[in-house]
Design an enzyme around this catalytic site. Structure first.
Site, PDB file in Angstrom:
ATOM      1  N   ARG A   1       0.859  -1.175   0.000  1.00 59.94           N
ATOM      2  CA  ARG A   1       0.000   0.000   0.000  1.00 59.94           C
ATOM      3  C   ARG A   1       0.899   1.230   0.000  1.00 59.94           C
ATOM      4  O   ARG A   1       1.699   1.410   0.915  1.00 59.94           O
ATOM      5  CB  ARG A   1      -0.846  -0.039   1.280  1.00 59.94           C
ATOM      6  CG  ARG A   1      -2.219   0.471   1.102  1.00 59.94           C
ATOM      7  CD  ARG A   1      -3.064   0.158   2.302  1.00 59.94           C
ATOM      8  NE  ARG A   1      -2.621   0.800   3.522  1.00 59.94           N
ATOM      9  CZ  ARG A   1      -3.437   1.149   4.502  1.00 59.94           C
ATOM     10  NH1 ARG A   1      -4.724   0.923   4.389  1.00 59.94           N
ATOM     11  NH2 ARG A   1      -2.984   1.706   5.596  1.00 59.94           N
TER      12      ARG A   1
ATOM     13  N   THR B   1      -0.626   7.593  -1.109  1.00 57.76           N
ATOM     14  CA  THR B   1      -1.968   7.486  -1.707  1.00 57.76           C
ATOM     15  C   THR B   1      -2.843   6.456  -1.009  1.00 57.76           C
ATOM     16  O   THR B   1      -4.057   6.465  -1.167  1.00 57.76           O
ATOM     17  CB  THR B   1      -1.877   7.069  -3.192  1.00 57.76           C
ATOM     18  OG1 THR B   1      -1.347   5.726  -3.238  1.00 57.76           O
ATOM     19  CG2 THR B   1      -0.976   7.995  -3.989  1.00 57.76           C
TER      20      THR B   1
ATOM     21  N   ASP C   1       0.110  -2.935  12.310  1.00 56.43           N
ATOM     22  CA  ASP C   1       0.678  -3.341  11.021  1.00 56.43           C
ATOM     23  C   ASP C   1       0.944  -4.842  11.060  1.00 56.43           C
ATOM     24  O   ASP C   1       1.884  -5.314  11.702  1.00 56.43           O
ATOM     25  CB  ASP C   1       1.969  -2.560  10.759  1.00 56.43           C
ATOM     26  CG  ASP C   1       2.495  -2.808   9.344  1.00 56.43           C
ATOM     27  OD1 ASP C   1       2.583  -3.995   8.937  1.00 56.43           O
ATOM     28  OD2 ASP C   1       2.810  -1.837   8.653  1.00 56.43           O
TER      29      ASP C   1
ATOM     30  N   ASP D   1       4.468  -6.186   9.831  1.00 53.94           N
ATOM     31  CA  ASP D   1       5.541  -5.901  10.785  1.00 53.94           C
ATOM     32  C   ASP D   1       5.419  -6.776  12.030  1.00 53.94           C
ATOM     33  O   ASP D   1       6.416  -7.266  12.559  1.00 53.94           O
ATOM     34  CB  ASP D   1       5.516  -4.422  11.190  1.00 53.94           C
ATOM     35  CG  ASP D   1       6.122  -3.533  10.113  1.00 53.94           C
ATOM     36  OD1 ASP D   1       6.837  -4.057   9.237  1.00 53.94           O
ATOM     37  OD2 ASP D   1       5.873  -2.316  10.156  1.00 53.94           O
TER      38      ASP D   1
HETATM   39  C1  PRP Z   1      -1.325  -4.458   4.396  1.00 55.82           C
HETATM   40  C2  PRP Z   1      -2.226  -5.661   4.496  1.00 55.82           C
HETATM   41  C3  PRP Z   1      -3.005  -5.602   3.213  1.00 55.82           C
HETATM   42  C4  PRP Z   1      -3.165  -4.112   3.007  1.00 55.82           C
HETATM   43  C5  PRP Z   1      -4.536  -3.742   3.479  1.00 55.82           C
HETATM   44  O1  PRP Z   1      -0.220  -4.733   3.624  1.00 55.82           O
HETATM   45  O2  PRP Z   1      -1.538  -6.854   4.705  1.00 55.82           O
HETATM   46  O3  PRP Z   1      -2.341  -6.204   2.118  1.00 55.82           O
HETATM   47  O4  PRP Z   1      -2.175  -3.468   3.809  1.00 55.82           O
HETATM   48  O5  PRP Z   1      -4.801  -2.423   3.183  1.00 55.82           O
HETATM   49  P1  PRP Z   1      -5.936  -1.991   2.158  1.00 55.82           P
HETATM   50  O6  PRP Z   1      -7.133  -2.845   2.406  1.00 55.82           O
HETATM   51  O7  PRP Z   1      -6.146  -0.555   2.524  1.00 55.82           O
HETATM   52  O8  PRP Z   1      -5.391  -2.146   0.769  1.00 55.82           O
HETATM   53  P2  PRP Z   1       1.003  -3.694   3.506  1.00 55.82           P
HETATM   54  O9  PRP Z   1       0.783  -2.711   2.405  1.00 55.82           O
HETATM   55  O10 PRP Z   1       1.260  -3.095   4.861  1.00 55.82           O
HETATM   56  O11 PRP Z   1       2.199  -4.613   3.027  1.00 55.82           O
HETATM   57  P3  PRP Z   1       2.946  -5.820   3.763  1.00 55.82           P
HETATM   58  O12 PRP Z   1       2.010  -6.990   3.739  1.00 55.82           O
HETATM   59  O13 PRP Z   1       4.131  -6.017   2.885  1.00 55.82           O
HETATM   60  O14 PRP Z   1       3.312  -5.407   5.165  1.00 55.82           O
HETATM   61  N1  URA Z   2      -2.417  -2.756   6.954  1.00 57.66           N
HETATM   62  C1  URA Z   2      -2.179  -3.245   8.195  1.00 57.66           C
HETATM   63  O1  URA Z   2      -1.236  -4.026   8.383  1.00 57.66           O
HETATM   64  N2  URA Z   2      -2.979  -2.845   9.192  1.00 57.66           N
HETATM   65  C2  URA Z   2      -4.012  -2.002   9.015  1.00 57.66           C
HETATM   66  O2  URA Z   2      -4.721  -1.697   9.983  1.00 57.66           O
HETATM   67  C3  URA Z   2      -4.245  -1.498   7.720  1.00 57.66           C
HETATM   68  C4  URA Z   2      -3.436  -1.894   6.697  1.00 57.66           C
END
Ligand code: PRP
Ligand code: URA
Length: 206
Positions: A101, A105, A197, A200
């Site tokens: 994400r 944006t 997160d 993380d």
């Molecule tokens: C997080 C989560 C989803 C997304 C959700 O991933 O695991 O994939 O955000 O957000 P959305 O519904 O608003 O699109 P992140 O972008 O943090 O990446 P990661 O899994 O690499 O930590």
């Molecule tokens: N991605 C995450 O890991 N946590 C949230 O709450 C939203 C997006």
């Protein structure tokens, strides 16, 4: 359609995984356990074939899963749910979609894709612990449909009304299963109360 799994065992584990003091080892274990419970419900609609099985006593009319299953973890946090679903479906194929994400944006950016050809005719189960704005899930469903996928199910741990509505508006045919539909999103588009997160916390990167 979306369904919240309100079973006390799931809700108990959700209380533990949300806790800010839960470290990455325990967080991973809980993600696996919650995934198993939520997937158990999500998979109840799978088609089965009748088969005859010889027991030591007689022939039993039994049922085996008839469909090819393709599990699609959204990288990277979706990987934290893979062990849980594969313990229920050990023969499933796995296809990866890499999305992150964008911090400005809040919209998803695709950086990786590797899907088995069975995604076309089988049942695709998207796994991602967080369905927040819904952008990542919608982008993954769009991609799977572009590749010819017909039957798609989404399994997450925590979602919120905004995310569910976005997915349902874009793809009304896709069912979402979650351990919790939380209150909503904060200004950073994090789920509230959520669990922070997920990537993380799963992988100990913060
Ligand atoms: C997080 C989560 C989803 C997304 C959700 O991933 O695991 O994939 O955000 O957000 P959305 O519904 O608003 O699109 P992140 O972008 O943090 O990446 P990661 O899994 O690499 O930590
Ligand atoms: N991605 C995450 O890991 N946590 C949230 O709450 C939203 C997006």
């Amino acid at each position: 359609m979306h369904e919240e799994i309100t079973h006390p065992c799931v809700q108990h584990k959700l209380a533990l995984i949300r806790d800010v003091d839960t470290g990455h080892k325990k967080f991973r274990e809980l993600a696996t356990e919650i995934t198993m419970f939520v997937c158990y419900e999500a998979l109840k609609g799978l088609s089965v074939n009748e088969v005859d099985v010889e027991t030591p006593v007689a022939t039993a009319k039994c049922h085996k899963i008839a469909e090819e299953i393709v599990v699609v973890p959204i990288l990277r946090a979706g990987v934290g749910m893979l062990d849980g679903i594969l313990s229920l479906l050990p023969s499933a194929r796995v296809g990866f979609v890499g999305l992150y994400r964008d911090e400005e944006t809040k919209e998803p950016v695709t950086y990786y894709e590797k899907l088995p050809k069975e995604a076309k005719n089988g049942v695709c189960i998207i796994i991602d612990p967080m369905l927040a704005t819904g952008g990542s899930t919608v982008a993954t469903i769009d991609l799977l449909k572009e590749r010819g996928a017909g039957k798609i199910v989404v399994v997450c741990i925590v979602t919120c009304p905004e995310g569910v509505q976005r997915v349902e508006a874009a793809h009304p045919d896709v069912h979402i299963y979650a351990a919790s539909v939380d209150e909503g999103l904060n200004e950073k588009k994090y789920i509230v109360p959520g669990l922070g997160d997920a990537g993380d916390r799963l992988f100990g990167t913060r």
